[in-house]
Design an enzyme around this catalytic site. Structure first.
Site, PDB file in Angstrom:
ATOM      1  N   SER A 193       0.925  -1.779  -0.222  1.00  0.00           N
ATOM      2  CA  SER A 193      -0.122   0.247   0.396  1.00  0.00           C
ATOM      3  C   SER A 193       1.198   0.961   0.160  1.00  0.00           C
ATOM      4  O   SER A 193       0.332   2.465  -0.499  1.00  0.00           O
ATOM      5  CB  SER A 193      -0.669   0.000   1.318  1.00  0.00           C
ATOM      6  OG  SER A 193      -0.105  -0.506   2.495  1.00  0.00           O
ATOM      7  N   HIS A 221      -5.417  -2.915  -2.767  1.00  0.00           N
ATOM      8  CA  HIS A 221      -4.930  -2.526  -3.613  1.00  0.00           C
ATOM      9  C   HIS A 221      -4.653  -2.982  -5.146  1.00  0.00           C
ATOM     10  O   HIS A 221      -4.142  -2.740  -6.073  1.00  0.00           O
ATOM     11  CB  HIS A 221      -3.618  -1.778  -2.985  1.00  0.00           C
ATOM     12  CG  HIS A 221      -4.144  -0.726  -2.362  1.00  0.00           C
ATOM     13  ND1 HIS A 221      -4.740   0.399  -2.600  1.00  0.00           N
ATOM     14  CD2 HIS A 221      -3.487  -0.903  -1.064  1.00  0.00           C
ATOM     15  CE1 HIS A 221      -4.933   1.104  -1.352  1.00  0.00           C
ATOM     16  NE2 HIS A 221      -3.917   0.655  -0.365  1.00  0.00           N
ATOM     17  N   LYS A 252     -11.903   1.185  -1.985  1.00  0.00           N
ATOM     18  CA  LYS A 252     -11.334   1.540  -2.610  1.00  0.00           C
ATOM     19  C   LYS A 252     -11.707   1.640  -4.235  1.00  0.00           C
ATOM     20  O   LYS A 252     -12.567   2.186  -5.082  1.00  0.00           O
ATOM     21  CB  LYS A 252      -9.465   0.820  -2.523  1.00  0.00           C
ATOM     22  CG  LYS A 252      -9.386   1.373  -1.041  1.00  0.00           C
ATOM     23  CD  LYS A 252      -7.993   0.083  -0.789  1.00  0.00           C
ATOM     24  CE  LYS A 252      -7.460   0.550   0.352  1.00  0.00           C
ATOM     25  NZ  LYS A 252      -8.075   1.436   1.587  1.00  0.00           N
TER      26      LYS A 252
HETATM   27  C1  LIG Z   1      -3.628  -2.941   2.734  1.00  0.00           C
HETATM   28  C2  LIG Z   1      -4.715  -2.289   3.010  1.00  0.00           C
HETATM   29  N1  LIG Z   1      -5.116  -3.690   3.515  1.00  0.00           N
HETATM   30  C3  LIG Z   1      -6.615  -2.744   4.256  1.00  0.00           C
HETATM   31  C4  LIG Z   1      -6.893  -1.495   4.620  1.00  0.00           C
HETATM   32  C5  LIG Z   1      -8.139  -0.980   5.558  1.00  0.00           C
HETATM   33  O1  LIG Z   1      -9.347  -0.977   4.096  1.00  0.00           O
HETATM   34  P1  LIG Z   1     -10.558   0.061   4.967  1.00  0.00           P
HETATM   35  O2  LIG Z   1      -9.706   1.727   4.815  1.00  0.00           O
HETATM   36  O3  LIG Z   1     -11.207  -0.216   3.675  1.00  0.00           O
HETATM   37  O4  LIG Z   1     -10.717  -0.295   5.924  1.00  0.00           O
HETATM   38  C6  LIG Z   1      -6.275  -1.004   3.831  1.00  0.00           C
HETATM   39  C7  LIG Z   1      -6.349   0.693   3.996  1.00  0.00           C
HETATM   40  O5  LIG Z   1      -5.808   1.730   3.233  1.00  0.00           O
HETATM   41  C8  LIG Z   1      -5.043  -1.270   3.281  1.00  0.00           C
HETATM   42  O6  LIG Z   1      -4.429  -0.251   2.084  1.00  0.00           O
END
Ligand SMILES: Cc1ncc(COP(=O)(O)O)c(C=O)c1O
Length: 405
Positions: A193, A221, A252
């Protein structure tokens, strides 16, 4: 009603609060505090902030589904039909027919038996990891994994070890250290991320099979981004069905909120009856559920074309930055770090971009290791070729002003 006068608190917690306040003040003193800006309008790739139009380069709407008319219509219709909330938690009165439809759609989209949804992606990781991992189990996690995975591991009662980022020899060493009969979960982001690089799935699958470990991959992502039809890392590597526990977010590429796990029937039934975040927390609201369901339908219809445009844009943006001399780390996806190293340079570059029509934000420690501060930019299918040219021009000027290039 009179409000009591209370003396300012000075106790053993104060140093923690002061540490953060000092950091906020540092950014404000540089006149470069751009966090939590309020967007008042969104028009394709452009947003309005404080009355100023800016080109959005800090969005996760990779395929540009935010504002899609079909999705918005489905969401509005759901409010008319079900209202704004549900009757509570999913296990009791909170399940709607569209929750089941969404979970079946997710499962079918990824060629799995079933799926479960939670109220956020963050909660999905917390819930799944802490439900599965108990005393005596091992969790083996990539060092660059997202905070929600790290927090899920901290909550779990098993042994938590990390392997060097994307280093399969180190993963194997870790697997060898775990007792043969222990439950072993290997976990990684599909697309990292903060860096935009991809997990080496084929090698990891082979190691998991060899050492009898389960593999969980976070596709936050990669949904919509990897694979010609946007089905993520398995499609990218031609390995549909290889991951044991597929996790993703609905916030996203999917323009809603929530998270999901899709897997075999037994595992989903287990989570639906054992994970506390499903049992003790309210169901996704109807408007969001319907929007998510409609989004998967749109990806099925339009995903190939949107993904083609996204890939073209990633190539134009990454190529333009690299030609200008920027260090974009290991990125090969729409997450493009523009490395500044130094925190102050990240702030200065951000300030120049924000003042010249590009909405982008810095990522500094502790979100990334010291010395690896960056602007974290995101390119989407909504950007036009002209938009990207405009942004490149601003980034290049900002890089020169801040002394990054
Ligand atoms: C790799 C990853 N997993 C989980 C999440 C958490 O997701 P959410 O924002 O839908 O709670 C994010 C959020 O940016 C993320 O980048």
């Amino acid at each position: 009603m009179p409000v009591q006068e209370v003396a300012p608190i000075k106790d053993g917690f104060q140093w923690k609060i002061d540490e953060i306040l000092d950091r906020v003040q540092w950014a404000k003193d540089l006149d470069a505090y751009y966090y939590q800006q309020a967007v008042s309008e969104t028009d394709g790739a452009w947003v309005v902030v404080g009355g100023q139009r800016k080109l959005m380069f800090a969005t996760y709407s990779y395929l540009g589904l935010l504002g899609h008319p079909y999705i918005e219509q489905a969401s509005k219709a759901a409010i008319d039909r079900y209202g704004t909330g549900t009757h509570g938690v999913r296990l009791l009165g909170g399940t709607l027919d569209i929750h089941i439809e969404l979970e079946q759609k997710i499962a079918q989209f990824f060629h799995r038996d079933d799926a479960i949804t939670y109220s956020s992606g963050y909660v999905t990781n917390l819930a799944t990891i802490s439900t599965l991992i108990g005393k005596g189990d091992w969790i083996i996690s990539d060092k660059w994994n997202h905070a929600s995975i790290v927090d899920g591991c901290a909550l779990a009662r098993g042994k938590f070890v990390r392997f060097r980022h994307n280093d399969m020899a180190d993963l194997e060493r870790r697997l060898q250290q775990a007792p043969a009969n222990a439950g072993k979960l290997v976990i990684a982001d599909a697309v990292f991320s903060m860096d935009g690089d991809i997990f080496p799935l084929p090698e990891a699958v082979e190691l998991c099979r060899k050492y009898n470990a389960r593999l969980m991959i976070d596709e936050a992502h990669s949904l919509g981004v990897l694979g010609a039809t946007g089905r993520g890392i398995e499609e990218h590597f031609g390995m549909i069905g290889a991951i044991d526990i597929k996790m993703g977010t609905l916030s996203k590429t999917i323009p809603g909120v929530g998270g999901y796990i899709t897997a075999d029937q037994e595992f989903i039934t287990f989570l639906k009856h054992a994970s506390r975040a499903f049992i003790f927390s309210a169901a996704l609201p109807p408007a969001v559920t319907a929007a998510c369901l409609a989004s998967f339908e749109v990806i099925e219809r339009e995903g190939v074309e949107r993904n083609r445009i996204l890939t073209r844009n990633v190539n134009q943006f990454l190529g333009g930055l690299q030609d200008a001399g920027f260090d974009t780390g290991f990125s090969v996806t729409p997450i493009v770090p523009i490395m500044t190293g130094d925190d102050d340079r990240a702030m200065l570059m951000t300030k120049y971009c924000q003042e010249n029509g590009v909405f982008v934000l810095p990522v500094i420690p502790p979100a990334v290791p010291a010395g690896s501060s960056r602007l974290r930019s995101n390119v989407t299918a909504t950007h036009t070729t002209e938009d990207i040219d405009f942004a490149l021009d601003v980034f290049i000027k900002a890089g020169k002003v801040a002394g990054v290039i």
